[in-house]
Design a protein around this motif. Sequence first.
Motif, PDB file in Angstrom:
ATOM      1  N   THR A   1      53.664  18.726  66.373  1.00  0.00           N
ATOM      2  CA  THR A   1      52.394  19.410  66.638  1.00  0.00           C
ATOM      3  C   THR A   1      52.266  19.836  68.090  1.00  0.00           C
ATOM      4  N   GLY A   2      51.217  20.559  68.362  1.00  0.00           N
ATOM      5  CA  GLY A   2      50.955  21.015  69.721  1.00  0.00           C
ATOM      6  C   GLY A   2      50.075  20.047  70.493  1.00  0.00           C
ATOM      7  N   ASN A   3      49.664  18.955  69.874  1.00  0.00           N
ATOM      8  CA  ASN A   3      48.762  18.025  70.566  1.00  0.00           C
ATOM      9  C   ASN A   3      49.228  16.567  70.463  1.00  0.00           C
ATOM     10  N   ASN A   4      50.479  16.360  69.979  1.00  0.00           N
ATOM     11  CA  ASN A   4      51.061  15.016  69.908  1.00  0.00           C
ATOM     12  C   ASN A   4      50.262  14.027  69.069  1.00  0.00           C
ATOM     13  N   HIS A   5      49.563  14.554  68.045  1.00  0.00           N
ATOM     14  CA  HIS A   5      48.897  13.700  67.072  1.00  0.00           C
ATOM     15  C   HIS A   5      49.409  14.073  65.687  1.00  0.00           C
ATOM     16  N   ASP A   6      49.458  13.067  64.791  1.00  0.00           N
ATOM     17  CA  ASP A   6      49.701  13.401  63.391  1.00  0.00           C
ATOM     18  C   ASP A   6      48.518  14.224  62.901  1.00  0.00           C
ATOM     19  N   ILE A   7      48.785  15.367  62.289  1.00  0.00           N
ATOM     20  CA  ILE A   7      47.699  16.140  61.677  1.00  0.00           C
ATOM     21  C   ILE A   7      47.684  15.810  60.198  1.00  0.00           C
ATOM     22  N   VAL A   8      46.577  15.239  59.770  1.00  0.00           N
ATOM     23  CA  VAL A   8      46.493  14.707  58.411  1.00  0.00           C
ATOM     24  C   VAL A   8      45.347  15.360  57.649  1.00  0.00           C
ATOM     25  N   ILE A   9      45.425  15.197  56.316  1.00  0.00           N
ATOM     26  CA  ILE A   9      44.277  15.551  55.481  1.00  0.00           C
ATOM     27  C   ILE A   9      43.842  14.235  54.839  1.00  0.00           C
TER      28      ILE A   9
END
Lengths: 483, 483
Positions: free
Chosen positions: B350-358
């Motif tokens: 990602t572009g923010n170093n966080h897992d992007i989750v739903i």
Amino acid sequence: MADRERLFLELQNTYGIRRLTLDSFALRKLPGALASAKKGITTTIWNKRDVIDLCPGFAPRLVGMAFDVGTSTVVGYLIDLETGERLSVRSAVNPQIAFGTDVISRISFCQEKENGLEKLRTTIVQCLNDLIVDASEDAGIDSELIMEVTVVGNTVMHHLLMGLDPRYLAMAPYAPVLQADQDLKARDLGLEVGKSAYVHLLPLKAGFVGSDTIACILATGLHRTKIPSLLVDLGTNGEIVLAHKDRLICCSTAAGPAFEGGHIRWGMRASAGAIEQVRLDPDTLNVRVKTINGKRPLGLCGSGLISATAEMIRRGVILKKGNFSEEVQSPRLHQGKDGWEFVLAWASETGNNHDIVITQKDVAELQLAKSALYAGATLLRELFGGEQIRRILLAGAFGNYVDPLDACTLDLLPDCHTAQVIGVGNAAGYGSCLALLDRNKRREGQRVARKLQYQELAATERFQDLFIDGMCFTSAHDYGDAS
Amino acid sequence: MADRERLFLELQNTYGIRRLTLDSFALRKLPGALASAKKGITTTIWNKRDVIDLCPGFAPRLVGMAFDVGTSTVVGYLIDLETGERLSVRSAVNPQIAFGTDVISRISFCQEKENGLEKLRTTIVQCLNDLIVDASEDAGIDSELIMEVTVVGNTVMHHLLMGLDPRYLAMAPYAPVLQADQDLKARDLGLEVGKSAYVHLLPLKAGFVGSDTIACILATGLHRTKIPSLLVDLGTNGEIVLAHKDRLICCSTAAGPAFEGGHIRWGMRASAGAIEQVRLDPDTLNVRVKTINGKRPLGLCGSGLISATAEMIRRGVILKKGNFSEEVQSPRLHQGKDGWEFVLAWASETGNNHDIVITQKDVAELQLAKSALYAGATLLRELFGGEQIRRILLAGAFGNYVDPLDACTLDLLPDCHTAQVIGVGNAAGYGSCLALLDRNKRREGQRVARKLQYQELAATERFQDLFIDGMCFTSAHDYGDAS
């Protein structure tokens, strides 16, 4: 159903009023008015056409403001639109004076200065807004309650207020930008009254005959007179109207500023300390002066100049051609820096420790002014077949403060020795008030504007002849001989 | 003769146009235009009634601006009024978002904050003025040349722009302050375009069906359709219109913010880095995402949420009731701080170093939104006798970016499996443009507003039942079993 549609339906069903508009600022009051209305709402409808105000329950006072915008003085009348009661009258010096004392110099200002027109426009708008605040405070009302405004003024004042370039008024054919009366939203003129209020500007006649003249005619009923009558509204300009048998004819004379104390050595505006009346002892030529507010003299206003000149004519100090008599022996008559001068008040008697004098030059200024007036009125009289004038109405400050006898002594106007001379006060202002209160008067104003014929003076050779004739003080010789 | 009277006489004699008014700001241009005109002047006349501009010789370009004022996004189209050419399109986030993200929170702001209404009003006016400047600069024209403006928007946006208190829109009977279309001077709204220009606000239908819906109908010709057609304009609110055989019926659903990425853990607006499309490998459940502008993912916009959910339904990760399947074995599916979540992009991608989750909660938000939409449309269909919908028009960003297949998978709308599903772009904006260019379209808009029936959803028990039914993903079970 939406609020607005409910309101319109009710107005149509109950009052039969159709094809209404609802001003977008009045509309903003609608939801709150309906929500807090326990026993209905009051709507203020302009001219059966436009809803301009809304409030829950009964409306507070409905007031209007009538303006007379003069070149030198602006007067505002705050009036209860339901009772016709005058709640307050306020006046102010027209602050455009800072940019030019007369209409011609203000036109020049527009032509020569960057943003000159906009400067003059905002200046007069600010003046009207100040008068609105003053009058409202005086009457203890909220200026937002003012829902109708009328304005009269000469054509240049009218154009400047509307932001219309007046430069073409000073060039042949001297055509105004518009003549018809106007109904505008007051907010579009920049007036700080009710947000949806209208302003009605009365119609103009010509470049130098404005709505102030129309208003004077309305106020005096001149258009319905049965006897030959002359109306003179003498401010910085002089407008003259002659009426008889369903005819109205007018002209404008550039009378010059002398009648308002302008271009006069000790001239001043009609304020505290201004000499307004002069009496000379027939034997000693001692002077008694009456000043405004009884203050020690500071100068000489227009009516003081006229009074002094008339008295000096009657006592033989001034002769037919306007020159000071060489036969008079008095320490008051002596040579000053501008030539001969006559002392009205010694330095020890004044409020400024200067001798207050009237000079030979001052008298010459007055001769120019009175001669323009005389020539204009005489020309109109000739256009009417030379019928004798039986009534003379003097409007404006001039009419209030000038002694009719002095006017006769100076030969200010033709037939003034035989006609009935009446001061009618600020007739332009009264006409503005009438138009504020009565829609019929507005229609009458339109008819007057159409009926009124305009005579351009500069165009006629006859005026030049009359002007030269008018310079003399025809009654002077007799008094001069008698003294 | 005065300039204005000369102009009116000429317009009457040559073009037969009578009973004209001349806007007081246009009037200011008259003397200069006449004086410098060598070969006549050009007058711009609004609606055969009001002279709104004057210039010597031939007029420069005549342009107009059409606005679509959405709760979240404002779009302005600068258009050549003579050729119809689109000169520039500019959009901006509605800056009122700072005071509340949806219409209800903005209404609350008006009720609770001092001068709340005035703050919201000036904020949107400033936004429109900024767009006017942007678009004018983009097209290289002077914004003073804009002589006509149209505005569409939902009823709350319309009321806020006009300075009308919207609080009664949130209370039964949800009546707007007005419904009819309005022609105002743009200056009275505070718009900085031609000084005498008008703004036309298209008519409203109800508290939650505004002129944007009317504009969508105009743009798609829905009112003239020969086959049963459903129009959905899904922004922060969702308006639904069903049309068939000369009938038009509409409702509004408070779909909630999920469709725009609101109230979603990694939800974001549709800007660079937003995931807009998701694909899952049927075997490995590995994820491929497509982001706006191809940037590394930063979050999930509305269409991304829909795409991800649809794909997860198809791969059996999400079951009929919206719950995550317990049978799926994948490191992507795990417990997070809000319960179960599925990783769309690992922190390293990602572009923010966080897992992007739903999250399970995100899916529940989407269920609420889609169920409101489904129930509303189904209710309208029932009111039409249950006839099958043959065409579905998706307006707004939703229509542009949502894959019709995903819409079917989620059971967003009744009959979406069988109907022709068409994205129609920003139909509200196009409708605003049509009304800008064509007076007949304005009259058509008035007819549409009258013909359109409004169905209040909150008032019906049936809607509640349909809403509960609509929560499930009916197509999920099959896929769930298949996986």
